[in-house]
Design an enzyme around this catalytic site. Structure first.
Site, PDB file in Angstrom:
ATOM      1  N   SER A 115     -14.732   3.524  -2.178  1.00 23.28           N
ATOM      2  CA  SER A 115     -14.551   2.163  -2.672  1.00 23.28           C
ATOM      3  C   SER A 115     -13.068   1.864  -2.790  1.00 23.28           C
ATOM      4  CB  SER A 115     -15.240   1.986  -4.030  1.00 23.28           C
ATOM      5  OG  SER A 115     -14.550   2.698  -5.038  1.00 23.28           O
ATOM      6  N   CYS A 116     -12.768   0.574  -2.864  1.00 20.62           N
ATOM      7  CA  CYS A 116     -11.385   0.127  -3.058  1.00 20.62           C
ATOM      8  C   CYS A 116     -11.456  -1.211  -3.782  1.00 20.62           C
ATOM      9  CB  CYS A 116     -10.647   0.035  -1.728  1.00 20.62           C
ATOM     10  SG  CYS A 116     -11.342  -1.145  -0.553  1.00 20.62           S
ATOM     11  N   LEU A 117     -10.553  -2.103  -3.523  1.00 25.17           N
ATOM     12  CA  LEU A 117     -10.571  -3.401  -4.183  1.00 25.17           C
ATOM     13  C   LEU A 117     -11.604  -4.333  -3.559  1.00 25.17           C
ATOM     14  CD1 LEU A 117      -9.298  -5.203  -6.364  1.00 25.17           C
ATOM     15  CD2 LEU A 117      -7.704  -6.011  -4.622  1.00 25.17           C
ATOM     16  N   TRP A 144     -14.132  -3.018  -6.002  1.00 24.87           N
ATOM     17  CA  TRP A 144     -13.956  -3.255  -7.435  1.00 24.87           C
ATOM     18  C   TRP A 144     -14.180  -4.725  -7.792  1.00 24.87           C
ATOM     19  CZ3 TRP A 144     -14.340  -1.497 -12.019  1.00 24.87           C
ATOM     20  CH2 TRP A 144     -13.786  -2.184 -13.090  1.00 24.87           C
TER      21      TRP A 144
END
Length: 159
Positions: A115-117, A144
């Site tokens: 996952s990331c932003l 996120w």
């Protein structure tokens, strides 16, 4: 098409007749690779990720920079390995991985979710993992931003 990647430019022109034909072939290869990757690299949804986290059958790796996590938060249970470190981390020996990330290093058969932003860096990390033999790698495309939105919404609804 494979010949074009293996033969020098002059030979390709001789075989295919023109530079345009060679370039068309290269574009075709690129499209095929992108279609293949898109077909096997689908992301998990918010609900799927929630269920996977509850089952404890995955390692969720957040590939954002530490300052981003400090500023905005993280998905509970995720391990922070910045994108630039993912390839090296997945090739570390288990002892060094445990020492640096405070988690057991995943095996190549373990399920990983990145996952990331907002899903861009996580997809890059997933492709990196797959290239290293981690065939059960996926990514959370919503990142996120989506996670935080759903979590706020669920808390307002009392779920």
């Amino acid at each position: 098409m494979v010949l074009q990647r293996l033969l020098p430019w002059s030979t390709c022109r001789t075989i295919f007749g023109s530079a345009e034909a060679v370039l068309w072939g290269l574009k075709s290869i690129k499209r095929s690779c992108l279609n293949f990757c898109t077909a096997i690299c689908e992301g998990v949804t918010y609900k799927e990720l929630k269920n996977l986290l509850k089952s404890k059958k995955i390692m969720l790796i957040d590939v954002r920079e530490p300052w981003e996590i400090y500023e905005s938060g993280k998905i509970p249970g995720s391990v922070n390995i910045p994108l630039d470190d993912v390839g090296e981390a997945l090739q570390m020996n288990p002892k060094d991985f445990k020492e640096k990330y405070k988690e057991v290093k995943p095996s190549k058969s373990d399920s990983l979710v990145f996952s990331c932003l907002a899903g861009v860096r996580s997809k890059v990390a997933m492709v990196t993992a797959i290239s290293l033999g981690f065939n059960n790698a996926q990514h959370y495309a919503g990142g996120w931003k989506e996670w935080a939105t759903y979590e706020i919404s669920e808390k307002k609804q009392g779920n």
